[in-house]
Enzyme design. Structure first.
Site, short mmCIF file in Angstrom:
data_model
loop_
_atom_site.label_atom_id
_atom_site.label_comp_id
_atom_site.label_asym_id
_atom_site.label_seq_id
_atom_site.Cartn_x
_atom_site.Cartn_y
_atom_site.Cartn_z
N ARG A 170 12.79 -19.43 49.90
CA ARG A 170 13.88 -18.45 49.70
C ARG A 170 13.39 -17.01 49.72
NH1 ARG A 170 17.34 -19.83 44.63
NH2 ARG A 170 15.58 -21.08 43.88
N ALA A 196 -0.25 33.14 51.29
CA ALA A 196 0.64 32.24 52.02
C ALA A 196 0.20 32.11 53.47
CB ALA A 196 2.07 32.76 51.95
N LYS A 202 4.50 -16.68 48.04
CA LYS A 202 5.36 -16.16 46.98
C LYS A 202 4.57 -15.51 45.86
CE LYS A 202 7.50 -19.19 44.41
NZ LYS A 202 8.49 -20.15 43.85
N TYR A 218 -2.99 25.26 53.48
CA TYR A 218 -3.75 24.02 53.58
C TYR A 218 -5.20 24.33 53.27
CZ TYR A 218 -6.52 20.21 55.37
OH TYR A 218 -7.43 19.19 55.46
N ALA A 267 -0.01 -22.70 42.18
CA ALA A 267 0.37 -21.64 43.12
C ALA A 267 0.47 -22.18 44.54
CB ALA A 267 -0.66 -20.51 43.07
#
Length: 455
Positions: A13, A379, A20, A365, A7
């Site tokens: 690239r 509501a 990577k 909420y 590794a």
């Protein structure tokens, strides 16, 4: 068994400051996939990870991961043979050594078991693959008897050798004592000026050590990643594989090409998942669960026969059996819903317990609350749980009715069977079985609406 994972590559690239091997496939670093497959191998083994570019980032990852891993440093990248050489001092001579790659993330444990069995028989085990387009890979050379005689990297290969379609994947298992002996004989006599690990094959053949080959069941197991385009391609391949596994287990996917699993997804029987859903961390869907389109579910347990409607987000929450959630609902960490709870559109719940058969169907909420059974939340209701410094808890007991546009200023308790009239701002406890209203008296005035003046 010794396991060496290479590794150390820079991954130019990828055009990233992140090493990577730490770029993710299905929500987990590529290196984690490799470590997981290696960890599942039978028997005792020690793992040595060869680090190089960005090694400090990999060390940070290892410090947080549940893997027992030793490390070795390749300060200069002089090829795969040179990389393995850096780990040699930590390798026990007696067992087999298995060579893996941190940027080839999808190798399966079953394939590695096949490979190590070859080396345990006294030979060198080599994982090869037949590819319709072998461009970029080293080619396997065989003699007239069909035995492996060597490997030639593409940059060193003649036009004739490049026609060979059997390629070297890089994975190998071999006797450790002989590996150390062969590594010392490697020469950088190639187009790259590097010490190739693949050159040990010819050395083994020269010493009469048999080279046995096996192949992975799936081509994608041996695909490496060198660019973001390759990473994206492999992500889609793996997601389709995960989708196929769900289908084989009896899950209904309305479009198997439009699902993303970034962690672990467990499903009961007769689960249905619509398009565009993302599952992160560990998610458990009980039998009969239906998930609508474009939902995001993370680290959650969803019990049987729950219906999750479109565009719902669930994060670190538990949903009881038979509940209906969404559309456009959000369950935040610490939310625990009992059975038969209804949470409707544009309702957000955080760090709250909600009792069975309770409902909040619109625009509410609920934070830091304990809600009993058969509670109705109208509501526009808000639990005002934060005073600017501390969080406080709201308690709503069984069968309470909370009218629309109500503010519950915590800490506050609504008694069992209480009713809060619409528009109430509750700052004191509401007694059980009574109507509580905090509202300015309604008046009507003789008043004429202004008219627009003419010019």
């Amino acid at each position: 068994m010794n396991i060496v994972i290479l590794a150390a590559g820079q991954g130019k690239r990828m055009r990233s400051t992140l090493p990577k091997v730490l770029h993710p496939i299905a929500g987990r670093p590529m290196l984690e996939h490799v470590l997981t497959s290696a960890k599942a191998l039978e028997g005792d083994h020690q793992t040595i990870l060869v680090l190089g570019h960005g090694g400090e980032f990999v060390q940070e990852f290892l410090s947080k991961a549940a893997f027992q891993v030793k490390t070795a440093l390749q300060s200069e990248q002089k090829g795969t043979g040179h990389a393995v050489l850096q780990a040699c001092d930590q390798l026990s001579d007696d067992p087999v050594t298995l060579i893996l790659y941190g940027d080839v993330p999808l190798i399966q444990t079953e394939t590695l078991e096949q490979l190590t069995r070859l080396a345990k028989s006294g030979g060198l085990g080599l994982l090869t693959q037949n590819m319709a387009n072998p461009t970029g890979y080293g080619r396997i050379l065989r003699n007239q008897d069909g035995d492996v005689s060597g490997i030639v990297e593409e940059k060193d290969a003649s036009a004739e050798i490049r026609q060979i379609t059997e390629i070297n994947t890089g994975f190998m298992a071999l006797p450790t004592e002989k590996l150390k002996h062969w590594l010392k004989q490697l020469k950088p006599n190639n187009a790259q000026g590097e010490y190739y690990l693949t050159d040990v094959i010819a050395l083994a053949v020269a010493e009469g050590v048999p080279v046995y080959t096996t192949q992975a069941k799936n081509d994608w197991e041996t695909v490496g990643v060198n660019s973001r385009a390759q990473l994206a391609d492999l992500e889609r391949v793996w997601q389709r594989e995960l989708a196929n596994r769900l289908l084989e287990a009896g899950v209904t996917l309305l479009d198997p090409s439009r699902i993303d699993i970034r962690g672990e997804l467990q499903c009961g029987t007769d689960v249905q998942i619509d398009i565009g859903c993302v599952f992160e961390g560990k998610v458990v869907l009980g039998s009969g669960v239906s998930v609508g389109p474009h939902c995001v579910i993370k680290d959650a347990v969803i019990d049987a026969n729950v219906k999750i409607q479109a565009f719902t987000h669930i994060d670190q929450a538990t949903v009881g059996a038979g509940s209906v959630i969404g559309p456009y609902a959000r369950l935040r960490p610490g939310t625990v819903l009992a059975e038969e709870v209804h949470v409707g559109n544009f309702v957000e719940i955080k760090n709250s317990d909600v009792g069975s058969h309770s409902k909040a169907n619109h625009l509410a909420y609920v934070g830091d609350a304990t809600i009993g059974k058969k509670v109705n939340i109208g509501a526009g209701t808000i639990t005002c749980n934060y005073d600017g410094v501390n969080k406080h808890r709201t308690i709503i007991e069984d069968e309470a009715f909370i009218g629309s546009d109500t503010q519950l200023v915590a800490p506050v308790t609504v008694g069992k069977g209480a009713t809060l009239g619409a528009g109430t701002t509750l700052t004191k406890d509401a007694p059980a079985n009574q109507l509580t209203v905090t509202r300015v008296k309604q008046i009507s005035l003789n008043w004429q609406r202004p008219t627009k003046k003419s010019k």
